[in-house]
Structures are given as structure tokens and as C-alpha cells.
Design an enzyme around this catalytic site. Structure first.
Site, mmCIF file in Angstrom:
data_model
loop_
_atom_site.group_PDB
_atom_site.id
_atom_site.type_symbol
_atom_site.label_atom_id
_atom_site.label_comp_id
_atom_site.label_asym_id
_atom_site.label_seq_id
_atom_site.Cartn_x
_atom_site.Cartn_y
_atom_site.Cartn_z
ATOM 1 N N LYS A 19 17.323 47.472 33.328
ATOM 2 C CA LYS A 19 15.964 47.181 33.977
ATOM 3 C C LYS A 19 15.921 45.902 34.520
ATOM 4 O O LYS A 19 16.092 45.070 35.580
ATOM 5 C CB LYS A 19 14.656 48.098 34.251
ATOM 6 C CG LYS A 19 15.240 49.151 34.033
ATOM 7 C CD LYS A 19 15.660 49.853 35.675
ATOM 8 C CE LYS A 19 15.201 50.533 36.375
ATOM 9 N NZ LYS A 19 15.687 50.902 37.586
ATOM 10 N N TYR A 63 16.879 50.962 27.990
ATOM 11 C CA TYR A 63 17.009 50.733 29.005
ATOM 12 C C TYR A 63 15.946 49.928 29.366
ATOM 13 O O TYR A 63 15.971 49.263 30.098
ATOM 14 C CB TYR A 63 15.863 51.580 29.091
ATOM 15 C CG TYR A 63 15.015 52.088 30.100
ATOM 16 C CD1 TYR A 63 15.823 52.699 32.080
ATOM 17 C CD2 TYR A 63 13.559 52.271 30.874
ATOM 18 C CE1 TYR A 63 15.764 52.544 33.106
ATOM 19 C CE2 TYR A 63 12.759 52.439 31.610
ATOM 20 C CZ TYR A 63 13.698 52.955 33.186
ATOM 21 O OH TYR A 63 13.400 53.234 34.237
#
Length: 277
Positions: free
Chosen positions: A184, A180
Site C-alpha cells: 500500500k 501489506y
């Protein structure tokens, strides 16, 4: 001719509220996500505590937009299927003839996204590459090519603190995992490159970090008790939605390019919304 905002991930949460904010401001909308109708089952999707699909759908968002008197086009799109994103762009241009604002809000949210480092599987990273880098890049480039033909436009990319800094604790204790964070971090780099390369051709590009927001996805991830525990540092989804609208419409916005905008303090500093805390 009305301006058109294309918002991805608009079936629920921040994306839905952003679509409604733009509709109230007079924009026509194109909205995309995987879930067209309530209750649909999708692979690699978050579920609620009872194991059911999260509430929300494109058609319910579309109904709310129409109730505000705006036109809306529902375009199914899956970040793990790049062709669906390019088809979505083509459909939006065919319907409206233009796209003035693109909000890249949709994300891949599989439960494997925050696997610990030693448990992380290559397949997860492949999905992160597809959903956080490749498909958003292809969609954004297709939209921006049309924006350049019409003389300019605005792109808003939604990042996270996970893409900006290291986790406070290990993934298994509530922090974020590498997959993640890496996804991002890639999102956080896109707008600055676009601003540097295309700013003199009418493209404004922004990176916004919503902070912790009380969405259906957050509740599914940390539970109601977790949301209550965070309440002092949490905002409703209307806050980042209003910041996005401000970035797309305010003459002051261009000077906030080439940085990550922390939506919650920014909303208060600029008096975009009333203090919700």
C-alpha cells in the site's frame, strides 16, 4: 458520448459501490475482478467463516448497473497476471473507445498478506510486487496513454492507513504486516508522480484512503464481533464510493492532488454524504 469509468475490484465491497455510484451519475462502466460468477474458487482468496468464497461477483454488479440503465462491460482480470490487465484495457477501449476515469481498487488479499516479519515468505513479497506495483503500473500506464490521446482523464488509487503509517500492534495481534504495508505504500506514491509529470497534459490523479469500511473482506478478516467492536470508527462502502465520484466530477477536486485523502472525514468536510455515524 457518455463518459466511461473503469473500476477494478468491482465484484464486491468498495469497488461494487463505486461502480453503482458512477452508474447513477450517468457513466457507462467497465468492471473487473477475478470472480465473474458467484461462488467461484480462486487461489489466494479470502473466505468466509464457513470456508466458502465471499459473496459477490462481476455479473451481479453488472446486473445492478444495467438496472440503472447504464452500459457495462465485464472484463475478468487477475492482478497476479499482468497480461490479463493489459487485455482488459484493450477490451475496454475496443468496447467504448475511451476511458475517462480509472479506479485502481482491486488488491491481492491472500491470507499470507499480514504474516509476521519472521514468518513472511519471499513468495508473498513476490505476489505483493506483482499485485500492488507491477500490474497496477502496467494497467494505469496503458489507460493513461489512451487518456492522453483523448485530452485527459482521472486516475484514483485506493490506498490504506497501512501504507501511510506504522501498525499500532504486531501483525499477530491485529496489526498489519510488512507485506501489506509495503504494497500500500507503493500505491500511495503513484498518483503524486503522475500529477507532477502529467498534470499539464490533462491527467488528474488522486490517492484515497477509505479508512475502515464494512465490506465482505473486512468481515472475513476480523469477524462479525470485530466489526461490531469497530462500529464507531467504521463506514459503509458507499462513503468512499461517493468520494471517488466527487473526485472524478467536481471542479474543486484537482486541488486535492498530491496528498492522501482520508475518505471518511473528507466526505463530511465536503458534505459529500450525510453523516452516517
Amino acid at each position: 458520448m457518455n463518459k466511461v469509468a473503469f473500476i477494478t475490484g468491482a465484484s464486491r465491497g468498495i469497488g461494487r459501490e463505486a461502480a453503482l455510484a458512477f452508474a447513477r451519475a450517468g457513466f457507462d462502466l467497465a468492471i473487473s475482478a477475478r470472480t465473474v460468477d458467484e461462488g467461484e474458487q480462486h487461489e489466494h482468496a479470502l473466505r468466509d467463516a464457513a470456508g466458502e468464497p465471499l459473496a459477490g461477483s462481476l455479473n451481479s454488479t453488472a446486473a445492478a448497473i444495467r438496472a440503472l440503465g447504464r452500459r457495462v462491460l465485464v472484463v475478468p482480470m487477475d492482478l497476479l497476471d499482468s497480461a490479463s490487465a493489459l487485455t482488459a484495457c484493450t477490451q475496454v477501449i475496443a468496447e467504448f473507445g475511451r476511458i475517462d476515469v480509472l479506479v485502481n481498487n482491486a488488491i491481492y488479499q491472500g491470507r499470507d498478506l499480514n504474516s509476521g516479519f519472521l514468518a513472511l515468505q519471499p513468495q508473498t513479497l513476490e505476489r505483493v510486487f506483482q499485485g500492488y506495483i507491477l500490474t497496477p503500473f502496467l494497467l494505469t500506464r496503458a489507460v493513461v496513454e489512451n487518456m492522453l490521446e483523448q485530452g485527459g482523464g482521472v486516475v484514483i488509487n485506493v490506498t490504506s492507513g497501512a501504507g501511510e503509517s506504522d501498525p499500532p500492534v504486531a501483525a499477530e495481534k491485529g496489526g498489519w504486516g510488512y507485506a501489506y504495508g509495503a504494497g500500500k505504500a507503493a500505491v500511495s506514491r503513484l498518483a503524486g508522480v503522475m500529477a507532477a509529470e502529467l498534470g499539464d497534459r490533462g491527467i488528474c490523479a488522486y490517492t484515497i484512503n477509505p479508512g475502515v469500511v464494512s465490506t465482505e473482506a473486512l468481515k472475513a478478516t476480523i469477524g462479525d464481533k470485530g466489526v461490531i467492536a469497530l462500529r464507531a470508527g467504521i463506514a459503509p462502502p458507499q462513503v468512499p464510493a461517493q468520494v471517488m465520484l466527487w473526485l472524478a466530477t467536481s471542479p474543486e477536486a484537482p486541488r486535492y492532488q498530491k496528498r492522501t485523502i482520508a475518505a471518511q472525514p473528507f466526505a463530511l468536510e465536503q458534505q459529500i454524504v450525510a453523516d452516517w455515524r
